[in-house]
Design a protein around this motif. Sequence first.
Motif, short mmCIF file in Angstrom:
data_model
loop_
_atom_site.label_atom_id
_atom_site.label_comp_id
_atom_site.label_asym_id
_atom_site.label_seq_id
_atom_site.Cartn_x
_atom_site.Cartn_y
_atom_site.Cartn_z
N LEU A 44 0.83 -1.20 0.00
CA LEU A 44 0.00 0.00 0.00
C LEU A 44 0.87 1.25 0.00
O LEU A 44 1.98 1.25 0.55
N THR A 45 0.35 2.31 -0.59
CA THR A 45 1.05 3.59 -0.56
C THR A 45 0.91 4.21 0.84
O THR A 45 0.13 3.76 1.67
N PHE A 46 1.70 5.27 1.07
CA PHE A 46 1.68 5.91 2.39
C PHE A 46 0.29 6.48 2.70
O PHE A 46 -0.23 6.30 3.80
N SER A 47 -0.32 7.16 1.74
CA SER A 47 -1.64 7.75 1.97
C SER A 47 -2.69 6.68 2.22
O SER A 47 -3.59 6.84 3.06
N GLU A 48 -2.56 5.54 1.51
CA GLU A 48 -3.52 4.45 1.72
C GLU A 48 -3.36 3.85 3.12
O GLU A 48 -4.36 3.48 3.76
N ARG A 49 -2.11 3.75 3.59
CA ARG A 49 -1.89 3.21 4.94
C ARG A 49 -2.47 4.16 6.00
O ARG A 49 -3.06 3.71 7.00
N VAL A 50 -2.33 5.50 5.79
CA VAL A 50 -2.88 6.47 6.73
C VAL A 50 -4.39 6.36 6.79
O VAL A 50 -5.00 6.33 7.87
N ILE A 51 -5.04 6.31 5.60
CA ILE A 51 -6.50 6.21 5.55
C ILE A 51 -6.97 4.91 6.19
O ILE A 51 -7.97 4.87 6.92
N GLU A 52 -6.22 3.81 5.98
CA GLU A 52 -6.61 2.53 6.55
C GLU A 52 -6.54 2.57 8.08
O GLU A 52 -7.44 2.07 8.77
N ARG A 53 -5.49 3.20 8.61
CA ARG A 53 -5.36 3.29 10.06
C ARG A 53 -6.45 4.18 10.67
O ARG A 53 -6.99 3.86 11.73
N ILE A 54 -6.76 5.28 9.99
CA ILE A 54 -7.83 6.17 10.48
C ILE A 54 -9.16 5.43 10.47
O ILE A 54 -9.96 5.52 11.41
N THR A 55 -9.40 4.65 9.41
CA THR A 55 -10.65 3.90 9.31
C THR A 55 -10.76 2.86 10.42
O THR A 55 -11.82 2.69 11.05
N GLU A 56 -9.64 2.16 10.69
CA GLU A 56 -9.65 1.16 11.76
C GLU A 56 -9.89 1.81 13.12
O GLU A 56 -10.67 1.31 13.94
N ALA A 57 -9.21 2.94 13.37
CA ALA A 57 -9.37 3.63 14.66
C ALA A 57 -10.80 4.13 14.81
O ALA A 57 -11.39 4.02 15.90
N TYR A 58 -11.36 4.68 13.72
CA TYR A 58 -12.74 5.16 13.81
C TYR A 58 -13.71 4.02 14.06
O TYR A 58 -14.67 4.15 14.84
N GLY A 59 -13.47 2.88 13.43
CA GLY A 59 -14.34 1.72 13.63
C GLY A 59 -14.33 1.23 15.07
O GLY A 59 -15.37 0.93 15.65
N LYS A 60 -13.12 1.17 15.67
CA LYS A 60 -13.04 0.74 17.05
C LYS A 60 -13.72 1.74 17.99
O LYS A 60 -14.42 1.36 18.92
#
Length: 452
Positions: A86-102
């Motif tokens: 994954l690109t850097f921006s995709e990794r950032v968005i994925e982490r934000i999405t996971e944190a928001y989900g939790k």
Amino acid sequence: PESPISELVITATHQVGPAVIAATLSFLALFLPFLLVPGMASLLFHELILVIAGIIAISLVMAIAVTPIVMAIVLGKRSAHVVEHLTFSERVIERITEAYGKLLERTIRLRWITIAFFAVFLVLGMWLLPRLGTEFLPKMDDGRIMVKLRLPTGASVAQTDGALGQLEKAIGEDPLIDNTFTLVGGRVWGLATYEIANEGEIDIQLVPRHKRKLSTEQYIARLQKKLADVKLPAGKAMVMKPMMRGIRQVGVADIEVKAKGQDVAQLYDLADQVARPMQGLKQFKNVYVSMDMTKPEYQVRIDRVRAAELGVSVADVAATLRTLVSGEVATRYREGDEYYNIRLMVPESKITSKRAIENLALPCAQGGYLRVRDVADVVEAVGPVEIVREDQVKQVIIRGDAEGVSVGTALNSLKTALANVERPTGYEFRFGGQAQVMDEMRRSLLLILAFA
């Protein structure tokens, strides 16, 4: 047949499209009601709201129409192989999405604690709201300061100029001042200049904010102390921030109390009763009454019985005196395309005393002429420089600026102080300046919330 990429884009658009449309319409519902309310709110925000609404509408079209097409084209040119890294921006968005989900999962699981938590914040906000203070527009630190001088009625332009010279010497050569401009014998209101011999002002422009440590309000406080030591022969010097350019409906001062009634003398006394508690409150500065009752004048008091016996009506006496003293346009002189009024009147050099007015001639209905002294008494008195009316009712304005507190806080203190002031029948108080505009804005905002 549609490609997998096209199907993916269509499916994604169907999933997020309704949410995007709903969010956009909800956002517009907060702005568009501003276009439906009158007054200062519409004047200030009309163009801004149209621009914001246009941008939001364009973004909606982009989100549900243009962006899916662009993504279908871009993704269609990519390799069909799965991208493992994954690109850097995709990794950032994925982490934000996971944190928001939790966070969302925990919030839903502890829903009652969450509701109670935000309810406490709501109550705390409502408790703090009246303690924050209110004002129509925040005071800008633009470095503009005005020193307003008012001398007693009858002062000459030369006396006003001399008093302003004293103030200029007290201000001195200050490195924080970029330039000054002095106006003697009048005031500027919008595009009009009014000639008033006993008034003048010094307009000060400070250097830009990054070149000075003092704010405009702090400099005004310092300048007030400095000018308080200047011993003027009479009158009053006030240091204030000038009105914001382009907004004249707010008024001359922060708070204006409009006393309305019919009798000028009683109205002035009522205004004085309002000015005294304003001057006594620490939240106010630069308090003054708009009506000046110190103008010397001659008053002609007609004896109606004697005038009736001699065949002269009160209207005849008033019309004749107005014609003789103020003059009447008898005809006009034409020169090319210009016309000049020819006014007939008694020369000002001939009306220099009480006796001169008493000897003015009045026409009599039976023929011949009488003197003013035959039907009236001429007495020396003082009166208002001008009589101002609003809605055909005489009014006197008491003005003052808030000091150290917000306009809303100063206004509440004033209302409490005025609660004990007795108002005769037929007389009333109305608040103008920022107080009036704030009240109109409050009603407008309630209407906007109702629409939203």
